[in-house]
Design an enzyme around this catalytic site. Structure first.
Site, PDB file in Angstrom:
ATOM      1  N   TYR A 136      40.983  53.294  50.256  1.00 16.34           N
ATOM      2  CA  TYR A 136      41.292  53.737  52.149  1.00 16.34           C
ATOM      3  C   TYR A 136      40.084  54.745  52.254  1.00 16.34           C
ATOM      4  O   TYR A 136      39.998  55.036  54.060  1.00 16.34           O
ATOM      5  CB  TYR A 136      42.321  54.042  52.440  1.00 16.34           C
ATOM      6  CG  TYR A 136      43.308  53.067  52.774  1.00 16.34           C
ATOM      7  CD1 TYR A 136      43.454  52.306  51.896  1.00 16.34           C
ATOM      8  CD2 TYR A 136      44.375  52.597  53.987  1.00 16.34           C
ATOM      9  CE1 TYR A 136      44.563  50.528  52.329  1.00 16.34           C
ATOM     10  CE2 TYR A 136      44.874  52.355  54.119  1.00 16.34           C
ATOM     11  CZ  TYR A 136      44.637  50.349  53.786  1.00 16.34           C
ATOM     12  OH  TYR A 136      45.269  49.404  54.054  1.00 16.34           O
ATOM     13  N   LYS A 209      46.439  50.016  38.446  1.00 15.99           N
ATOM     14  CA  LYS A 209      45.456  48.630  37.471  1.00 15.99           C
ATOM     15  C   LYS A 209      44.999  49.146  37.318  1.00 15.99           C
ATOM     16  O   LYS A 209      43.339  48.874  36.562  1.00 15.99           O
ATOM     17  CB  LYS A 209      45.165  47.803  39.075  1.00 15.99           C
ATOM     18  CG  LYS A 209      44.498  46.510  38.289  1.00 15.99           C
ATOM     19  CD  LYS A 209      45.257  45.165  38.273  1.00 15.99           C
ATOM     20  CE  LYS A 209      44.187  43.962  37.281  1.00 15.99           C
ATOM     21  NZ  LYS A 209      45.259  43.070  37.348  1.00 15.99           N
ATOM     22  N   ASP A 242      49.908  43.275  39.978  1.00 17.82           N
ATOM     23  CA  ASP A 242      50.322  41.660  40.046  1.00 17.82           C
ATOM     24  C   ASP A 242      51.408  41.577  39.431  1.00 17.82           C
ATOM     25  O   ASP A 242      52.112  41.039  39.860  1.00 17.82           O
ATOM     26  CB  ASP A 242      49.039  41.541  39.552  1.00 17.82           C
ATOM     27  CG  ASP A 242      48.033  41.851  38.282  1.00 17.82           C
ATOM     28  OD1 ASP A 242      49.357  42.868  37.236  1.00 17.82           O
ATOM     29  OD2 ASP A 242      47.734  41.039  37.400  1.00 17.82           O
ATOM     30  N   ASP A 266      50.261  49.379  50.485  1.00 17.06           N
ATOM     31  CA  ASP A 266      49.807  48.198  51.469  1.00 17.06           C
ATOM     32  C   ASP A 266      50.332  47.303  51.425  1.00 17.06           C
ATOM     33  O   ASP A 266      51.094  46.873  51.894  1.00 17.06           O
ATOM     34  CB  ASP A 266      48.765  48.741  52.092  1.00 17.06           C
ATOM     35  CG  ASP A 266      48.900  48.348  53.357  1.00 17.06           C
ATOM     36  OD1 ASP A 266      48.947  47.427  53.754  1.00 17.06           O
ATOM     37  OD2 ASP A 266      47.541  47.173  53.487  1.00 17.06           O
ATOM     38  N   ASP A 270      53.735  45.345  52.085  1.00 13.29           N
ATOM     39  CA  ASP A 270      54.926  44.060  52.999  1.00 13.29           C
ATOM     40  C   ASP A 270      55.125  43.118  52.434  1.00 13.29           C
ATOM     41  O   ASP A 270      56.504  42.545  52.895  1.00 13.29           O
ATOM     42  CB  ASP A 270      53.301  43.000  53.591  1.00 13.29           C
ATOM     43  CG  ASP A 270      52.431  43.223  54.853  1.00 13.29           C
ATOM     44  OD1 ASP A 270      52.824  44.614  55.375  1.00 13.29           O
ATOM     45  OD2 ASP A 270      52.125  42.760  54.922  1.00 13.29           O
TER      46      ASP A 270
HETATM   47  C1  IPM Z   1      49.600  49.498  56.855  1.00  8.99           C
HETATM   48  C2  IPM Z   1      49.185  48.822  57.412  1.00  8.99           C
HETATM   49  C3  IPM Z   1      47.320  49.865  57.751  1.00  8.99           C
HETATM   50  C4  IPM Z   1      47.346  50.030  56.601  1.00  8.99           C
HETATM   51  C5  IPM Z   1      46.517  49.568  58.824  1.00  8.99           C
HETATM   52  C6  IPM Z   1      46.614  48.320  59.779  1.00  8.99           C
HETATM   53  C7  IPM Z   1      45.347  50.418  58.863  1.00  8.99           C
HETATM   54  O1  IPM Z   1      48.104  47.681  56.861  1.00  8.99           O
HETATM   55  O2  IPM Z   1      50.559  50.417  58.338  1.00  8.99           O
HETATM   56  O3  IPM Z   1      50.468  49.641  56.391  1.00  8.99           O
HETATM   57  O4  IPM Z   1      46.423  49.341  56.107  1.00  8.99           O
HETATM   58  O5  IPM Z   1      47.511  51.449  56.014  1.00  8.99           O
HETATM   59 MN    MN Z   2      49.912  47.266  55.371  1.00  2.23          MN
END
Ligand code: IPM
Ligand code: MN
Length: 374
Positions: A136, A209, A242, A266, A270
């Site tokens: 990042y 990883k 993974d 990140d 999700d």
């Molecule tokens: C998150 C988002 C951000 C990230 C993006 C929008 C830069 O996906 O907060 O998880 O990758 O950190």
């Molecule tokens: Mn994200």
């Protein structure tokens, strides 16, 4: 007691969800006899399109006077992908050195999970995502066939790095990205995760990883082991990124605290959001325990739903509860979470993502009412 809290509604659905978050937090403040003064900052697409500015040094300095920022969402289809996300959101995370991105993955009662035969007692862990390093740092570029040179600089509160790169290629063109983890940067976030594990079930899973990206994540493991020596009571293990996605789905009950480098953190959060009922329910905190922290839903700005009063505000309200806790208002924070739980358990006033027909503001009104009547 009065708290001044900067609030950045941002783009897309940001203003709608933040309005509900403010409403609920004000209800909690009234109940617990403190007050909140919101200081609005209009950052995001509109500001950028009008002025060409993402976030100025002056704005950052002014935000830096406060302990906690409340953020909606950043991102707009009128602006090239990444410009606002990097220029506003990541800029703030880095500028304020918010090295912990704390993301609870908790299935609340009454919420459907896509995981068969799993319930609230199985899905209750916290991901501690490193938030300032790794892939990042935004360090990379493109090089065309032939010779070229690029200089890069990473400026952090903890350290600075300069890279000078000579490139020679006979490829038509390459794109490359450099990631980095530092001993200081990884050890502080790993320590934070161990401390959190000590307050919970004393289990910590590290994500990497190291089998392939061994220079960067083998180093992460080494630092992890150094830190682990100070926490003999915590049981830990190492997970390839993974593989951990597989275990999140198959055996989420194995996890208590999970610590991950930025990019893997990140990705896996999700997935975490989905198993806790969807992005509409997943909050996050960007923490600098000694400085300015920032609280936001982990979802994006969902531009297609903008202005429709349709999306679920609960992730933002929950992030608001984390903000109150950070300000030291534990009971008010607890009340907000209890009200969210009650609203979900009762299952009457809910947005479309949870199979309901209620609007964003109806959910905010109902959770405020539950806070006031608790
Ligand atoms: C998150 C988002 C951000 C990230 C993006 C929008 C830069 O996906 O907060 O998880 O990758 O950190
Ligand atoms: Mn994200």
């Amino acid at each position: 007691m009065n708290y001044k809290v900067p609030v950045i509604p941002g783009d897309g659905i940001g203003p709608e969800i933040i309005a509900e978050g403010k409403k609920v937090l004000e209800a909690a403040a009234d109940k617990h006899s403190f007050s909140l003064d919101w200081i609005e900052y209009l950052l995001g697409a509109e500001h950028y399109l009008k002025t060409g500015e993402l976030v100025s040094e002056e704005t950052l300095k002014s935000l830096g006077k406060y302990k906690a920022i409340y953020l909606g969402a950043i991102g707009d289809p009128r602006v090239k992908p990444g410009v606002l996300e990097k220029g506003v959101l990541l800029s703030m995370r880095f500028y304020f050195d918010q090295y912990v991105n704390l993301r609870p993955v908790k299935l609340l009662e009454g919420i459907w999970t896509p995981l068969k035969d799993k319930g609230p007692k199985d899905i209750d862990f916290v991901v501690v995502r490193e938030n300032t390093e790794d892939m990042y740092i935004g360090l990379g570029g493109r090089a065309k066939s032939g010779k070229s040179h690029a200089d890069f600089e990473v400026i952090r509160t903890l350290y600075n790095i300069k890279f000078g790169l000579d490139v020679e290629t006979d490829s038509a063109e390459i794109g490359y990205q450099i990631g980095e983890v530092s001993r200081e940067g990884s050890s502080r976030v790993i320590k934070y995760a161990f401390d959190l594990a000590m307050k919970r079930r004393k289990q910590l899973a590290s994500v990497d990883k190291a089998n392939v990206l061994s220079d960067i994540y083998g180093f992460w493991r080494e630092v992890f082991l150094d830190v682990a020596r100070s926490y003999p009571e915590v049981k830990y293990d190492f997970n390839f990124v993974d593989a951990i996605t597989m275990w999140f789905v198959k055996n989420p009950e194995w996890f208590d605290v999970v610590v991950a480098p930025n990019m893997f953190g990140d990705i896996i959060t999700d997935l975490g959001a989905m198993i806790q009922g969807g992005l509409g329910l997943a909050p996050g905190a960007n923490l600098n325990p000694e400085g300015t922290s920032m609280f936001e839903p982990i979802h994006g700005s969902a531009p297609k739903y903008r202005g429709m009063n349709k999306v679920n505000p609960i992730a933002t309200i929950w992030a608001g509860a984390m903000l109150l806790e950070h300000l030291g208002q534990q009971e008010a924070s607890r009340d907000v979470i209890t009200a969210i739980e009650r609203n979900l358990r009762e299952g009457k006033i809910k947005t479309y993502d949870l199979g309901g027909k209620s609007t964003t503001s109806q959910v905010g009104d109902e959770i405020s009412r539950l806070v006031r009547s608790s």
